[in-house]
Scaffold this motif. Sequence first.
Motif, short mmCIF file in Angstrom:
data_model
loop_
_atom_site.label_atom_id
_atom_site.label_comp_id
_atom_site.label_asym_id
_atom_site.label_seq_id
_atom_site.Cartn_x
_atom_site.Cartn_y
_atom_site.Cartn_z
N SER A 175 79.57 35.35 76.08
CA SER A 175 78.92 35.83 74.86
C SER A 175 79.97 36.12 73.78
O SER A 175 79.77 35.80 72.62
CB SER A 175 78.11 37.09 75.15
N ALA A 176 81.09 36.71 74.18
CA ALA A 176 82.15 37.02 73.22
C ALA A 176 82.76 35.73 72.67
O ALA A 176 83.05 35.63 71.48
CB ALA A 176 83.23 37.88 73.87
N THR A 177 82.94 34.73 73.52
CA THR A 177 83.49 33.45 73.07
C THR A 177 82.53 32.76 72.11
O THR A 177 82.93 32.23 71.09
CB THR A 177 83.77 32.53 74.29
N GLU A 178 81.23 32.78 72.44
CA GLU A 178 80.22 32.17 71.58
C GLU A 178 80.18 32.88 70.23
O GLU A 178 80.09 32.24 69.18
CB GLU A 178 78.85 32.25 72.26
N ASP A 179 80.28 34.22 70.24
CA ASP A 179 80.27 34.99 68.99
C ASP A 179 81.50 34.64 68.16
O ASP A 179 81.41 34.47 66.96
CB ASP A 179 80.23 36.49 69.29
N HIS A 180 82.66 34.50 68.81
CA HIS A 180 83.89 34.14 68.10
C HIS A 180 83.75 32.76 67.46
O HIS A 180 84.15 32.54 66.33
CB HIS A 180 85.09 34.17 69.04
N LYS A 181 83.16 31.79 68.19
CA LYS A 181 82.95 30.45 67.64
C LYS A 181 82.00 30.50 66.45
O LYS A 181 82.20 29.82 65.46
CB LYS A 181 82.39 29.52 68.71
N GLY A 182 80.96 31.32 66.53
CA GLY A 182 80.01 31.47 65.43
C GLY A 182 80.69 32.07 64.21
O GLY A 182 80.42 31.68 63.08
N ARG A 183 81.58 33.00 64.43
CA ARG A 183 82.32 33.62 63.32
C ARG A 183 83.25 32.62 62.69
O ARG A 183 83.33 32.50 61.48
CB ARG A 183 83.10 34.84 63.81
N ALA A 184 83.97 31.89 63.52
CA ALA A 184 84.94 30.92 63.00
C ALA A 184 84.24 29.80 62.24
O ALA A 184 84.74 29.32 61.24
CB ALA A 184 85.76 30.35 64.14
N ARG A 185 83.08 29.38 62.70
CA ARG A 185 82.37 28.26 62.09
C ARG A 185 82.03 28.53 60.62
O ARG A 185 82.05 27.62 59.80
CB ARG A 185 81.10 27.96 62.88
N LEU A 186 81.74 29.75 60.25
CA LEU A 186 81.39 30.06 58.87
C LEU A 186 82.57 29.97 57.92
O LEU A 186 82.39 29.73 56.74
CB LEU A 186 80.75 31.45 58.77
N VAL A 187 83.78 30.17 58.41
CA VAL A 187 84.94 30.18 57.52
C VAL A 187 85.88 29.01 57.77
O VAL A 187 87.06 29.09 57.47
CB VAL A 187 85.72 31.52 57.59
N GLN A 188 85.35 27.93 58.26
CA GLN A 188 86.19 26.73 58.40
C GLN A 188 85.67 25.65 57.47
O GLN A 188 84.51 25.65 57.09
CB GLN A 188 86.21 26.24 59.85
N GLY A 189 86.55 24.75 57.06
CA GLY A 189 86.16 23.66 56.17
C GLY A 189 85.59 24.20 54.86
O GLY A 189 86.19 25.06 54.22
N PRO A 190 84.40 23.71 54.48
CA PRO A 190 83.78 24.16 53.23
C PRO A 190 83.49 25.66 53.21
O PRO A 190 83.47 26.28 52.16
CB PRO A 190 82.46 23.37 53.17
N GLY A 191 83.30 26.25 54.38
CA GLY A 191 83.06 27.69 54.46
C GLY A 191 84.24 28.49 53.94
O GLY A 191 84.07 29.54 53.31
N LEU A 192 85.44 28.01 54.18
CA LEU A 192 86.64 28.68 53.68
C LEU A 192 86.68 28.66 52.15
O LEU A 192 87.00 29.66 51.51
CB LEU A 192 87.91 28.04 54.26
N LEU A 193 86.31 27.53 51.57
CA LEU A 193 86.23 27.42 50.11
C LEU A 193 85.16 28.37 49.56
O LEU A 193 85.37 29.03 48.54
CB LEU A 193 85.93 25.98 49.68
N LEU A 194 84.03 28.46 50.24
CA LEU A 194 82.97 29.39 49.81
C LEU A 194 83.46 30.84 49.84
O LEU A 194 83.20 31.60 48.91
CB LEU A 194 81.74 29.27 50.70
N VAL A 195 84.16 31.21 50.91
CA VAL A 195 84.70 32.57 50.99
C VAL A 195 85.64 32.82 49.83
O VAL A 195 85.58 33.86 49.17
CB VAL A 195 85.42 32.81 52.35
N TRP A 196 86.50 31.87 49.55
CA TRP A 196 87.45 32.01 48.45
C TRP A 196 86.71 32.14 47.12
O TRP A 196 87.02 33.03 46.32
CB TRP A 196 88.39 30.80 48.44
N LEU A 197 85.73 31.26 46.85
CA LEU A 197 85.00 31.33 45.59
C LEU A 197 84.21 32.63 45.46
O LEU A 197 84.19 33.25 44.38
CB LEU A 197 84.06 30.13 45.45
#
Length: 144
Positions: free
Chosen positions: A4-26
């Motif tokens: 569950s902790a690994t799945e939660d970590h993957k879910g967290r990382a998925r939002l801030v990778q690729g285009p998500g990182l640009l969204l966080v920055w903007l």
Amino acid sequence: MAESATEDHKGRARLVQGPGLLLVWLYGVMSVGAVSRSVYQILTDYGSAPLAHTLSAVAAVVYAFITYTLVRGGERARKAALVCCAAELAGVLIVGTWTVVEPSAFPDSTVWSAYGMGYIFIPVLLPVTGMLWLRRSRQGRGKS
């Protein structure tokens, strides 16, 4: 429990990778811009346009919350960010239309005036992009 902790970590990382990182920055940049604008307007000239200055402060809170939820990650944060992006888009469309139809109601502009023209229309494009990314990140979760 570890799964569950690994799945939660993957879910967290998925939002801030690729285009998500640009969204966080903007969203971070828009947070700083909206906070700076609203604080300055409220401290120096609140009485001239209280509605406009208050709406700029609301925009700042919305941008900051979306930035936080994107960085936080996880399914609950993704859902909260999705709801906030929809509310942000509604606010931009309502305020943008209001400022175009009845400009005298806003002696000073807001972050969302004329659909964010003063911010090169980022305020109207950002929530649409955010909602698309948040939906895509959810769909991608089922494929892992």
